[in-house]
Design an enzyme around this catalytic site. Sequence first.
Site, PDB file in Angstrom:
ATOM      1  N   CYS A   1       0.826  -1.210   0.000  1.00 53.16           N
ATOM      2  CA  CYS A   1       0.000   0.000   0.000  1.00 53.16           C
ATOM      3  C   CYS A   1       0.861   1.262   0.000  1.00 53.16           C
ATOM      4  CB  CYS A   1      -0.941  -0.023   1.208  1.00 53.16           C
ATOM      5  SG  CYS A   1      -1.992   1.436   1.282  1.00 53.16           S
TER       6      CYS A   1
ATOM      7  N   CYS B   1      -0.551   4.108   2.182  1.00 55.11           N
ATOM      8  CA  CYS B   1      -0.347   3.901   3.615  1.00 55.11           C
ATOM      9  C   CYS B   1       1.121   4.120   3.996  1.00 55.11           C
ATOM     10  CB  CYS B   1      -0.726   2.475   4.032  1.00 55.11           C
ATOM     11  SG  CYS B   1      -2.150   1.798   3.197  1.00 55.11           S
ATOM     12  N   ASP B   2       2.036   3.591   3.205  1.00 55.38           N
ATOM     13  CA  ASP B   2       3.435   3.508   3.653  1.00 55.38           C
ATOM     14  C   ASP B   2       4.423   4.365   2.857  1.00 55.38           C
ATOM     15  OD1 ASP B   2       2.608   1.671   5.544  1.00 55.38           O
ATOM     16  OD2 ASP B   2       2.890  -0.029   4.181  1.00 55.38           O
TER      17      ASP B   2
END
Length: 311
Positions: free
Chosen positions: A134, A137-138
Amino acid sequence: MLDLAIIGGGPAGLSAGLYATRGGLKNVVMFEKGMPGGQITSSSEIENYPGSAEILSGLDFMAPWPEQCMRFGMKHSMEEVTRVTKNEDGTFIIALNGGKMEQAKSVIVCTGSTPKRANFEGEAEFFGKGVSTCATCDGFFYKNKEVAALGGGDTALEEALYLSHICSKVYLVHRRDTFRASPSTVERVKNTPNIELVLNAKVKKAYGDKMGLNGLIVVDGDGKERDIAVPGVFVFVGMNVNNSILKQEDGSFLCDVDENGNVVVDLSMRTSVKGLFAAGDLRIQASKQVVCAAGDGATAGIQALEYVNHG
Ligand code: FAD
Ligand code: NAP
């Protein structure tokens, strides 16, 4: 007894809930193990939903959907469904993680799909410690650092573009020299100076230490190895169909599925079992788009309404 159990709260499940409740069905519960929104919430942008000209992140795009459904009475139960079975009287049992059971007159399965792992050495060891699926997300953890992205589909190329705005460089590693991604996305990637295409390359292993990932060893078609020293690698190699809740105790599926596990439906999203519908990415021939999943969900919601009211 529920009139309708919806399993999964992505675009398909939420649209199914909207149409079923707005059409008058009472006692409708959507079982979604996490926050509603589905897999698009991990996307950095969505620009192809008709009528929505503003380019939003997947999270922002999905934010109003649950509120709209719940306005008409749909309830969200934040539970994971483990199995759906059918009773002799035609009703369904929804088994929940933790042992609780719910009974429903009809069910719409909208469990979508989840990211596949590429299965290279070190992938599991460094998952969450440098290996991710992701970018939204990261990606930020790698601000101004070099990263690698793996895959040649729309997800890999779009997310490589997203990462190219945060990271100093993105190595896009793909096992062939042509892409599945749409031509316009391929063009954008090729015109992005800080994306380096590493083609005809397979990941041999990910390496690192206790602190996390330090890099990847990739191998080209001639067997030549290359060390790509990066603290982050994003794996975008496709999605698995989330059909496990349809598996019965004897290993068979509750309804017909094709050889890849996609649920067989007709144009009304009816499965081979009466009262059981499937919508979105887990159905056969799904176009795997938000607009299509939403359309499927709406169809399934209308059909469930008809089934509960008239059989
Ligand atoms: P999903 O969105 O997968 O939702 C399924 C839901 O079911 C999930 O929320 C999950 O938590 C829940 N669930 C699963 N199993 C259970 C269980 N046992 N119990 C309870 N809940 C469960 N499409 C576009 O149209 N445009 C794009 O730009 C685009 N970009 C994308 C970018 C990325 C990174 C990804 C991964 C996908 C993208 N897609 C895009 C595809 C799009 O996200 C999907 O087609 C769409 O989300 C499918 O919707 P769905 O409702 O069928 O399933
Ligand atoms: P995908 O289209 O299945 O592509 C997966 C990619 O990963 C392929 O390039 C594949 O290589 C590669 N791959 C698979 N297994 C691998 C392995 N073990 N090691 C290395 N590489 C591997 O998956 P996706 O990109 O996630 O897309 C899924 C669906 O969602 C598609 O239908 C897509 O169109 C849709 N989607 C749409 C949008 C959009 O419309 N904007 C955005 C994202 C996703 P090969 O090519 O060699 O097989």
